[in-house]
Design a protein around this motif. Structure first.
Motif, PDB file in Angstrom:
ATOM      1  N   LEU A   1       0.848  -1.180   0.000  1.00  0.00           N
ATOM      2  CA  LEU A   1       0.000   0.000   0.000  1.00  0.00           C
ATOM      3  C   LEU A   1       0.890   1.238   0.000  1.00  0.00           C
ATOM      4  O   LEU A   1       1.747   1.400   0.858  1.00  0.00           O
ATOM      5  N   SER A   2       0.710   2.110  -0.975  1.00  0.00           N
ATOM      6  CA  SER A   2       1.572   3.286  -1.060  1.00  0.00           C
ATOM      7  C   SER A   2       0.868   4.565  -0.623  1.00  0.00           C
ATOM      8  O   SER A   2       1.484   5.435  -0.033  1.00  0.00           O
TER       9      SER A   2
ATOM     10  N   VAL B   1      -9.834   6.119  -1.761  1.00  0.00           N
ATOM     11  CA  VAL B   1      -9.100   5.735  -2.958  1.00  0.00           C
ATOM     12  C   VAL B   1      -7.718   5.278  -2.509  1.00  0.00           C
ATOM     13  O   VAL B   1      -6.999   6.000  -1.835  1.00  0.00           O
ATOM     14  N   CYS B   2      -7.374   4.053  -2.904  1.00  0.00           N
ATOM     15  CA  CYS B   2      -6.097   3.485  -2.500  1.00  0.00           C
ATOM     16  C   CYS B   2      -5.211   3.287  -3.720  1.00  0.00           C
ATOM     17  O   CYS B   2      -5.701   3.006  -4.807  1.00  0.00           O
TER      18      CYS B   2
ATOM     19  N   ILE C   1       6.494  -2.454 -12.702  1.00  0.00           N
ATOM     20  CA  ILE C   1       6.808  -1.754 -11.466  1.00  0.00           C
ATOM     21  C   ILE C   1       6.125  -0.404 -11.558  1.00  0.00           C
ATOM     22  O   ILE C   1       6.318   0.329 -12.520  1.00  0.00           O
ATOM     23  N   GLY C   2       5.304  -0.087 -10.601  1.00  0.00           N
ATOM     24  CA  GLY C   2       4.622   1.197 -10.628  1.00  0.00           C
ATOM     25  C   GLY C   2       3.551   1.284  -9.571  1.00  0.00           C
ATOM     26  O   GLY C   2       3.258   0.325  -8.868  1.00  0.00           O
ATOM     27  N   VAL C   3       2.990   2.474  -9.461  1.00  0.00           N
ATOM     28  CA  VAL C   3       1.909   2.734  -8.518  1.00  0.00           C
ATOM     29  C   VAL C   3       0.607   2.727  -9.308  1.00  0.00           C
ATOM     30  O   VAL C   3       0.453   3.458 -10.284  1.00  0.00           O
ATOM     31  N   TYR C   4      -0.320   1.871  -8.903  1.00  0.00           N
ATOM     32  CA  TYR C   4      -1.582   1.693  -9.609  1.00  0.00           C
ATOM     33  C   TYR C   4      -2.747   1.840  -8.643  1.00  0.00           C
ATOM     34  O   TYR C   4      -2.588   1.635  -7.435  1.00  0.00           O
ATOM     35  N   LYS C   5      -3.921   2.159  -9.177  1.00  0.00           N
ATOM     36  CA  LYS C   5      -5.130   2.243  -8.371  1.00  0.00           C
ATOM     37  C   LYS C   5      -5.481   0.848  -7.868  1.00  0.00           C
ATOM     38  O   LYS C   5      -5.468  -0.121  -8.623  1.00  0.00           O
ATOM     39  N   LEU C   6      -5.782   0.751  -6.585  1.00  0.00           N
ATOM     40  CA  LEU C   6      -6.036  -0.529  -5.932  1.00  0.00           C
ATOM     41  C   LEU C   6      -7.524  -0.673  -5.644  1.00  0.00           C
ATOM     42  O   LEU C   6      -8.130   0.206  -5.038  1.00  0.00           O
TER      43      LEU C   6
ATOM     44  N   CYS D   1      -8.585  -0.656   2.771  1.00  0.00           N
ATOM     45  CA  CYS D   1      -7.324  -0.956   2.082  1.00  0.00           C
ATOM     46  C   CYS D   1      -6.214  -1.344   3.050  1.00  0.00           C
ATOM     47  O   CYS D   1      -5.385  -2.189   2.739  1.00  0.00           O
ATOM     48  N   GLU D   2      -6.215  -0.710   4.213  1.00  0.00           N
ATOM     49  CA  GLU D   2      -5.106  -0.920   5.147  1.00  0.00           C
ATOM     50  C   GLU D   2      -5.190  -2.252   5.876  1.00  0.00           C
ATOM     51  O   GLU D   2      -4.185  -2.788   6.309  1.00  0.00           O
TER      52      GLU D   2
END
Length: 186
Positions: A63-64, A78-79, A93-98, A104-105
């Motif tokens: 989780l970023s 929105v995570c 490798i990247g940050v994507y919508k989860l 989410c946590e």
């Protein structure tokens, strides 16, 4: 109360409007909605399979960022997750919508899949990959929109059949009238 008068018979101008304006728009809407329904249906299937663990790239997700967006009476969380693929085929490798059901946590992110939405034809070319968690219901929105687009495509398709079929029936009536008015050859 006055009796209703019958509507006047359609003249040549109405036929030109029907064939020249309405019919091409209905045909174009049929094609666009069919294409969109196909793409959304494929997305719904792919997202559903990813939520079951049968599709998408396997990897490690952390989780970023979590952001809460307030929209009137509701608050949407929105995570975003950092995804590193573990299958050696293509490194992601990247940050994507989860997309996960629940918080989410607290959700277990061990079986999250990276899914690239279906790029069918000329629709949805800009869709970015998303992360789909186990049991996620993100596929429902694509399925609902795909169903609505299918209903719209059917309605536009039936509407676009109106002018050609109307002209065909009118031509058949004229031919039938000519045949009955023709003198009999004895």
């Amino acid at each position: 109360m006055k009796p209703r008068q019958p509507a006047p018979e359609g003249g040549p101008l109405q036929r030109v409007i029907a064939f020249g304006i309405i019919w091409p728009i209905a045909c174009l809407a049929t094609v666009v909605l069919t294409q969109l329904a196909w793409a959304l249906g494929n997305d719904a299937y792919t997202f559903h399979q990813a939520a079951r663990g049968n599709a998408g790239a396997v990897g490690e997700t952390t989780l970023s960022r979590t952001e809460e967006i307030s929209g009137g009476r509701t608050t949407i969380t929105v995570c975003q997750g950092l995804f590193v693929s573990s299958d050696g085929s293509k490194p992601h490798i990247g940050v994507y919508k989860l997309h996960v059901d629940g918080d989410c946590e607290t959700t277990d992110l061990s079986d999250v899949r990276l899914v690239t939405p279906h790029n069918s034809g000329w629709m949805s070319r800009d869709d970015t990959p998303i992360l789909v968690g186990p049991g996620s219901s993100v596929w429902l929105s694509s399925a609902l929109m795909g169903t609505l687009c299918t209903i719209g495509a059917l309605a536009c398709g039936l509407f676009s059949l109106g002018p050609p079929l109307g002209s065909l029936f009118q031509l058949m009536d004229r031919l039938r009238q000519r045949r009955t008015k023709a003198p009999a050859n004895d």
